[in-house]
Motif scaffolding. Structure first.
Motif, PDB file in Angstrom:
ATOM      1  N   GLU A 260       0.839  -1.209   0.000  1.00 12.39           N
ATOM      2  CA  GLU A 260       0.000   0.000   0.000  1.00 12.39           C
ATOM      3  C   GLU A 260       0.869   1.252   0.000  1.00 12.39           C
ATOM      4  OE1 GLU A 260      -3.147  -0.002  -0.581  1.00 12.39           O
ATOM      5  OE2 GLU A 260      -3.116  -2.202  -0.607  1.00 12.39           O
ATOM      6  N   ASN A 261       1.940   1.227   0.796  1.00 12.48           N
ATOM      7  CA  ASN A 261       2.868   2.357   0.833  1.00 12.48           C
ATOM      8  C   ASN A 261       3.591   2.514  -0.509  1.00 12.48           C
ATOM      9  OD1 ASN A 261       4.296   4.477   2.440  1.00 12.48           O
ATOM     10  ND2 ASN A 261       6.063   3.221   1.941  1.00 12.48           N
ATOM     11  N   ASP A 262       3.972   1.389  -1.111  1.00  8.00           N
ATOM     12  CA  ASP A 262       4.647   1.438  -2.410  1.00  8.00           C
ATOM     13  C   ASP A 262       3.747   2.083  -3.466  1.00  8.00           C
ATOM     14  OD1 ASP A 262       6.871   0.225  -1.359  1.00  8.00           O
ATOM     15  OD2 ASP A 262       6.491  -1.752  -2.242  1.00  8.00           O
ATOM     16  N   ILE A 263       2.479   1.696  -3.477  1.00  5.75           N
ATOM     17  CA  ILE A 263       1.533   2.267  -4.455  1.00  5.75           C
ATOM     18  C   ILE A 263       1.414   3.777  -4.247  1.00  5.75           C
ATOM     19  CG2 ILE A 263      -0.910   2.353  -5.115  1.00  5.75           C
ATOM     20  CD1 ILE A 263      -0.979  -0.712  -4.629  1.00  5.75           C
ATOM     21  N   ALA A 264       1.307   4.192  -2.987  1.00  9.22           N
ATOM     22  CA  ALA A 264       1.184   5.629  -2.693  1.00  9.22           C
ATOM     23  C   ALA A 264       2.429   6.382  -3.163  1.00  9.22           C
ATOM     24  CB  ALA A 264       0.969   5.835  -1.192  1.00  9.22           C
TER      25      ALA A 264
END
Length: 281
Positions: free
Chosen positions: A76-80
């Protein structure tokens, strides 16, 4: 940002991009993204209209199943982060998508690059790297692929793959991103204590010493002096430090005009294996 999880969906979309005459850049990653990765995205955006970032924790390049199991996956952090960097496409496949049951065995002759330095320390690692990168190159068919200088031997291995397979891909080596004190950004650094991060600055100091004195001091003396700098810091355990010709990564004690050289360094600190390098000329 568009997110694709299957090869078919990704290829279909990229066909329309190529039909529109758009240049495509690929940034392959294993996720756990940080500023170093985002600098690759920024460089790729300067070089192409469409930037594809892949996140895939590739099982074939891990020697130890436990390392694969504990590899961070903060998706999720990578996508953001990718969205904030204005990446165009994220390719996020499952293992079965990249390694189907009928997959062919893989081996490529990388010469000594497969058996020295990282090749010696991590047997089979570069076979796994080339296997997945070749799959991604065939799938995305990028004009350009961006890789970080920090994994210098890996970049030379991928260049060898391109040469052997005669792939129409241009490699763009992006400089290592460092913090204000010189520590190379890496997901491994997050495992260091605050004191460890300060101790780790000695890697940059030793490499900087080699670069600043390269050409005026023999490589063997440079190496010894740099080791002395490293070992002044408590807790540093040296694995290897070498001054090498860049393409072959053969260690050298003579400097030839017209050749390029790199210093390679690996140490252990607080149980973490830290890798760094510096291009010398």
């Amino acid at each position: 940002m568009k997110i694709f999880k299957t090869k078919k969906e990704l290829q279909s979309y990229l066909l329309s991009c190529r039909a529109a005459g758009q240049k495509i850049a690929l940034v392959p990653t294993m996720g756990a993204l940080h500023e170093g990765h985002l600098s690759l995205i920024a460089e790729a955006k300067k070089l192409a209209e469409i930037v594809v970032c892949s996140i895939f924790v590739n099982p074939t390049q891990f020697n130890d199943p436990k390392d694969l199991e504990k590899y961070p996956r903060p998706i999720e952090n990578d996508i953001a982060l990718l969205q904030s960097a204005a990446c165009d496409i994220l390719f996020l496949p499952e293992i079965a998508e990249m390694y189907p049951a009928d997959d062919s065995p893989w081996h490529i002759d990388l010469g000594e690059l497969d058996s020295i330095w990282e090749g010696e320390k991590r047997p089979g690692h570069f076979q796994g790297v080339t296997q997945i990168v070749y799959k991604l190159f065939r799938l995305v068919a990028p004009d350009i692929a961006c890789f970080g200088q920090k994994d210098f031997q890996q970049v030379m291995v991928i260049q060898r793959l391109i040469d052997i397979k005669k792939l129409p891909v241009s490699i763009h080596i992006c400089p290592t991103v460092r913090n204000k004190d010189g520590l190379a950004l890496s997901s491994r650094n997050t495992r260091l204590s605050e004191e460890g991060k300060i101790k780790a600055l000695v890697l940059y100091r030793s490499l900087r010493y080699i670069k600043d004195h390269f050409g005026s001091v023999s490589p063997s003396q440079l190496r010894q002096n740099a080791i002395n700098i490293l070992l002044q810091e408590d807790g540093i355990e040296l694995e290897y430090l070498a001054i090498c010709e860049s393409r072959t990564l053969q260690e050298t004690d003579t400097i030839m005009a017209g050749n390029s050289y790199v210093a390679l360094l690996v140490v252990w600190l607080e149980g973490v294996r830290l890798i760094d390098n510096m291009i010398l000329q």
